[in-house]
Design a protein around this motif. Structure first.
Motif, PDB file in Angstrom:
ATOM      1  N   ALA A 153       0.826  -1.211   0.000  1.00  0.00           N
ATOM      2  CA  ALA A 153       0.000   0.000   0.000  1.00  0.00           C
ATOM      3  C   ALA A 153       0.858   1.258   0.000  1.00  0.00           C
ATOM      4  N   ALA A 154       1.989   1.209   0.711  1.00  0.00           N
ATOM      5  CA  ALA A 154       2.896   2.356   0.703  1.00  0.00           C
ATOM      6  C   ALA A 154       3.424   2.610  -0.702  1.00  0.00           C
ATOM      7  N   GLY A 155       3.706   1.528  -1.444  1.00  0.00           N
ATOM      8  CA  GLY A 155       4.190   1.689  -2.808  1.00  0.00           C
ATOM      9  C   GLY A 155       3.144   2.268  -3.740  1.00  0.00           C
ATOM     10  N   ARG A 156       1.852   2.026  -3.420  1.00  0.00           N
ATOM     11  CA  ARG A 156       0.773   2.551  -4.268  1.00  0.00           C
ATOM     12  C   ARG A 156       0.323   3.948  -3.853  1.00  0.00           C
ATOM     13  N   ALA A 157       0.744   4.400  -2.677  1.00  0.00           N
ATOM     14  CA  ALA A 157       0.289   5.693  -2.157  1.00  0.00           C
ATOM     15  C   ALA A 157       0.659   6.820  -3.117  1.00  0.00           C
ATOM     16  N   ARG A 158      -0.205   7.812  -3.184  1.00  0.00           N
ATOM     17  CA  ARG A 158       0.015   8.935  -4.095  1.00  0.00           C
ATOM     18  C   ARG A 158      -0.013  10.285  -3.389  1.00  0.00           C
ATOM     19  N   SER A 159      -0.111  10.278  -2.084  1.00  0.00           N
ATOM     20  CA  SER A 159      -0.106  11.544  -1.342  1.00  0.00           C
ATOM     21  C   SER A 159       0.482  11.313   0.045  1.00  0.00           C
ATOM     22  N   LEU A 160       0.892  12.409   0.674  1.00  0.00           N
ATOM     23  CA  LEU A 160       1.465  12.312   2.015  1.00  0.00           C
ATOM     24  C   LEU A 160       0.432  11.814   3.013  1.00  0.00           C
ATOM     25  N   ASP A 161      -0.824  12.230   2.850  1.00  0.00           N
ATOM     26  CA  ASP A 161      -1.872  11.762   3.759  1.00  0.00           C
ATOM     27  C   ASP A 161      -2.051  10.244   3.644  1.00  0.00           C
ATOM     28  N   GLU A 162      -1.976   9.719   2.421  1.00  0.00           N
ATOM     29  CA  GLU A 162      -2.092   8.267   2.245  1.00  0.00           C
ATOM     30  C   GLU A 162      -0.931   7.550   2.924  1.00  0.00           C
ATOM     31  N   VAL A 163       0.259   8.109   2.790  1.00  0.00           N
ATOM     32  CA  VAL A 163       1.436   7.508   3.412  1.00  0.00           C
ATOM     33  C   VAL A 163       1.282   7.481   4.924  1.00  0.00           C
TER      34      VAL A 163
END
Length: 344
Positions: A153-163
């Protein structure tokens, strides 16, 4: 570079007095000399509680760029001696510019979180292999699978909030099974989740104490490279918070701190006698407990470990300094990405 790694002086004897005598650091208790060491062998010092430091020693530490950290008797960070600002001003400008570039700040934060999740999963996998309890093994293997999903999921994240969301979920999974990694004296070392300020059980007291030590080393690493420890990417900026040091600390917690805590418990190096329950439900380490932890922490820092980016074995305590340098290289544009520390 090795000096701040292998020569941190920890002083916890209450009523101690540290003073400078020419080129020698002297430790006195009730005006009696109990220890001395050449100043050239000391890279930093950490003092706990009622420990006095002479003005001349303070001046010398500041002039030399040596680190001096004050903590409460129970290991909570209070303040830090800071000498003249050093380092390349262009590096700090690049550090600040990266914060203003959302894409760059996001990529740094994502890699930090990926390193933290991967290292936490390694700790869980090791515990699953070593346990003899089928129920513990099942829970730990399930947590390992969940952490693997968090890594994807971290690899797919696209924003700082997602991270940050990935980090939060992975942290809950990790600490939900932390108690399963305790193999001895479970009646004494019960763990029902992470809590602090104050810690309310023995494991949390131990975690908080060791995390404070790692935090101090990460601040020193940032300052040693010339980075501003207050200006990070994963942790939000806040007055008085060393956000960049906390960023670096995230990937190192499982390696430097959590494995040490588990070893101290599972090898019975700490017992219930090393903790002091206080009124109101808080728990602190005793003086003897702190001494045991400090000796073990210094020993662990001296242990050699393979650094996958550097490509050779280095003392574990040198890793915060190497990671700070790798981050500096990335901020200067000398490397394409910041690569977290993920030992084998």
């Amino acid at each position: 570079m090795l000096k701040p790694l292998l020569n941190t002086l920890y002083v916890e004897v209450q009523g101690s007095y540290l003073r400078l005598d020419h080129e020698t650091l002297r430790l006195e208790v009730e005006r009696k000399l109990v220890g001395q060491v050449p100043l050239q062998h000391i890279g930093s010092a950490v003092v706990f509680g009622n420990v006095l430091v002479s003005p001349f020693l303070l001046h010398r530490f500041g002039e030399d760029g040596r680190s001096l950290v004050w903590m409460t008797r129970n290991g909570r960070f209070k303040c830090r001696l800071s000498g003249p600002v050093t380092g390349n001003v262009l590096l700090r400008k690049a550090q600040y510019d990266a914060q203003a570039d959302p894409a760059l700040a996001f990529r740094i934060a994502r890699n930090i979180v990926a390193g933290k999740v991967r290292n936490g999963r390694t700790v869980v996998q090791r515990a699953a292999r070593e346990t003899d309890d089928p129920a513990d093994r099942a829970e730990l293997e399930a947590a390992s699978s969940a952490l693997a999903a968090s890594l994807r999921a971290a690899g797919r994240a696209r924003s700082l909030d997602e991270v940050r969301g990935v980090e939060g979920r992975a942290g809950r999974v990790y600490f939900d099974v932390f108690g399963r990694m305790v193999r001895t004296n479970r009646d004494v070392f019960q763990f029902n989740g992470r809590n602090r300020r104050p810690p309310r059980d023995r494991i949390n007291a131990l975690l908080s104490f060791v995390y404070a030590l790692v935090r101090g080393d990460c601040v020193s690493a940032c300052e040693g490279v010339g980075l501003d420890p207050q200006f990070g990417y994963l942790h939000a900026l806040r007055s008085g918070r060393p956000a960049l040091a906390l960023d670096l600390m995230e990937e190192l917690r499982p390696v430097l701190a959590d494995r040490l805590v588990l070893a101290l418990i599972n090898l019975a190096q700490l017992t219930d006698r090393d903790f002091d329950p206080r009124p109101g439900g808080s728990v602190n380490l005793t003086e003897s407990g702190r001494k045991t932890v400090l000796v073990a922490y210094q020993t662990r820092k001296a242990r050699e470990v393979h650094h996958p980016v550097v490509g050779r074995s280095v003392p574990l305590g040198l890793v915060p300094h190497l990671q700070a340098r790798l981050l500096a290289r990335h901020l200067r544009g000398d490397s394409e990405a910041y690569l977290p520390f993920t030992p084998r």
